[in-house]
Design an enzyme around this catalytic site. Structure first.
Site, short mmCIF file in Angstrom:
data_model
loop_
_atom_site.label_atom_id
_atom_site.label_comp_id
_atom_site.label_asym_id
_atom_site.label_seq_id
_atom_site.Cartn_x
_atom_site.Cartn_y
_atom_site.Cartn_z
N GLU A 1 2.95 -10.16 -2.87
CA GLU A 1 4.43 -9.38 -2.79
C GLU A 1 4.54 -8.68 -4.05
OE1 GLU A 1 6.26 -13.40 -1.86
OE2 GLU A 1 7.03 -12.63 -0.18
N GLU B 1 2.09 -18.50 3.06
CA GLU B 1 3.40 -19.61 2.75
C GLU B 1 3.42 -20.47 4.20
OE1 GLU B 1 3.34 -16.21 2.20
OE2 GLU B 1 4.51 -16.10 0.36
N GLY C 1 3.59 -14.73 -3.54
CA GLY C 1 4.20 -14.03 -4.31
C GLY C 1 3.33 -12.85 -5.05
N ALA D 1 3.69 -17.69 -6.03
CA ALA D 1 4.78 -18.49 -6.66
C ALA D 1 4.22 -19.78 -7.26
CB ALA D 1 5.91 -18.46 -5.87
#
Ligand code: COA
Length: 260
Positions: free
Chosen positions: A114, A134, A111, A66
């Protein structure tokens, strides 16, 4: 279709979705997430698509996570909103009616991993690095990683990746079952296309229902999942596709699926 942050190309029955922010290692900002969501919504109902390949633009990254410049500004409510948006996208990918394959061509972090975890199968280039870093940024995975990774590789492997925060290389990812295969970077896309093309040779409704049986069944107790499998088996048995598949076998010819 080409949008700013996502490219959609076709190779016969294959749709190739490329996250396209190479200057930011394809990091997912709000617009890219919205574009990916719209792209998958369109693919899901497009009968001319048999399978989907997701990859990243450039030679360095699949998706490096992200967008940290967005995450850095978030508070409680937009943190929840951000996670829900990413989760909605990964759910849409996971429940897509066609097989979705990840071609992990470099960094797949946060992300990015993910997204790959929401694909049905994952292949990596030998130079790929994957992980959920993260906690090293003082946050936790928010686009489904804390749930899908342990379901895929077991809680021991997942907890080490999530708590240690270090990326692993492609061979380690293969060893723990996080990816299905590893190829040299220049071969990756051709190899993934070859797998996708084998899938596209199969019955399209059978592919969709087989995926449902696995995906939905994984969320149920075994007895309920077996009942689901039996129901889906009944549904597929009512289709012209089943008649064609069986008839083709008995007539010693290739099936002629009713693809558009
Ligand atoms: N969000 C926003 N920007 C990102 C990004 C991310 N997740 N990952 C990379 N970028 C940007 C960098 O800021 C840099 O932009 P700039 O040129 O404007 O400064 C550009 O992409 C290139 O990245 P850079 O860090 O210079 O490349 P590198 O080869 O030195 O390192 C990584 C590659 C992947 C190791 C490093 O970029 C990194 O650690 N990225 C963050 C990974 C991460 O923590 N992801 C999870 C987020 S929850």
């Amino acid at each position: 279709m080409t949008t700013e942050g996502v490219l959609l190309e076709r190779d016969g029955y294959l749709a190739i979705v490329t996250v396209n922010r190479p200057s930011k290692l394809n990091a997912l900002d709000d617009q890219t997430i919205a574009e990916l969501d719209a792209t998958f919504a369109a693919i899901d109902v497009d009968d001319s698509v048999g399978a989907v390949i997701v990859t990243g633009a450039g030679e360095k990254a699949f998706v490096a996570g992200a967008d940290i410049s967005v995450l850095a500004k978030q508070g409680v409510l937009d943190g929840i909103e951000n996670a829900r948006r990413g989760q909605a996208l990964t759910l849409r990918m996971e429940s897509c009616s066609k097989p979705v394959l990840a071609a992990i061509n470099g960094f797949a972090l946060g992300g990015g991993l993910e997204l790959a975890l929401a694909c049905d199968v994952r292949f990596a280039s030998s130079n790929a690095k994957v992980g959920l870093p993260e906690v090293s940024l003082g946050i936790i995975p928010g686009y489904g990683g804390s749930q899908r990774l342990p379901r895929l590789v077991g809680s021991g492997n997942a907890l080490q990746l999530i708590l240690q925060g270090d990326a692993i290389d492609a061979s380690e990812a293969l060893r723990i079952g996080l990816v299905n295969g590893v190829f040299e970077p220049e071969e990756l896309m051709d190899k993934v296309k070859a797998v996708a093309k084998r899938m596209v040779m199969r019955g399209p409704t059978a592919l969709s229902l087989a995926k449902q049986a696995v995906r939905r069944g994984a969320q149920m107790p075994l007895v309920d999942a077996l009942a689901l499998e039996a129901d889906l088996f009944g549904i597929i048995s009512s289709t012209d596709e089943m008649k064609e598949g069986m008839t083709a076998f008995l007539e010693k010819r290739k099936p002629n699926w009713l693809r558009k």
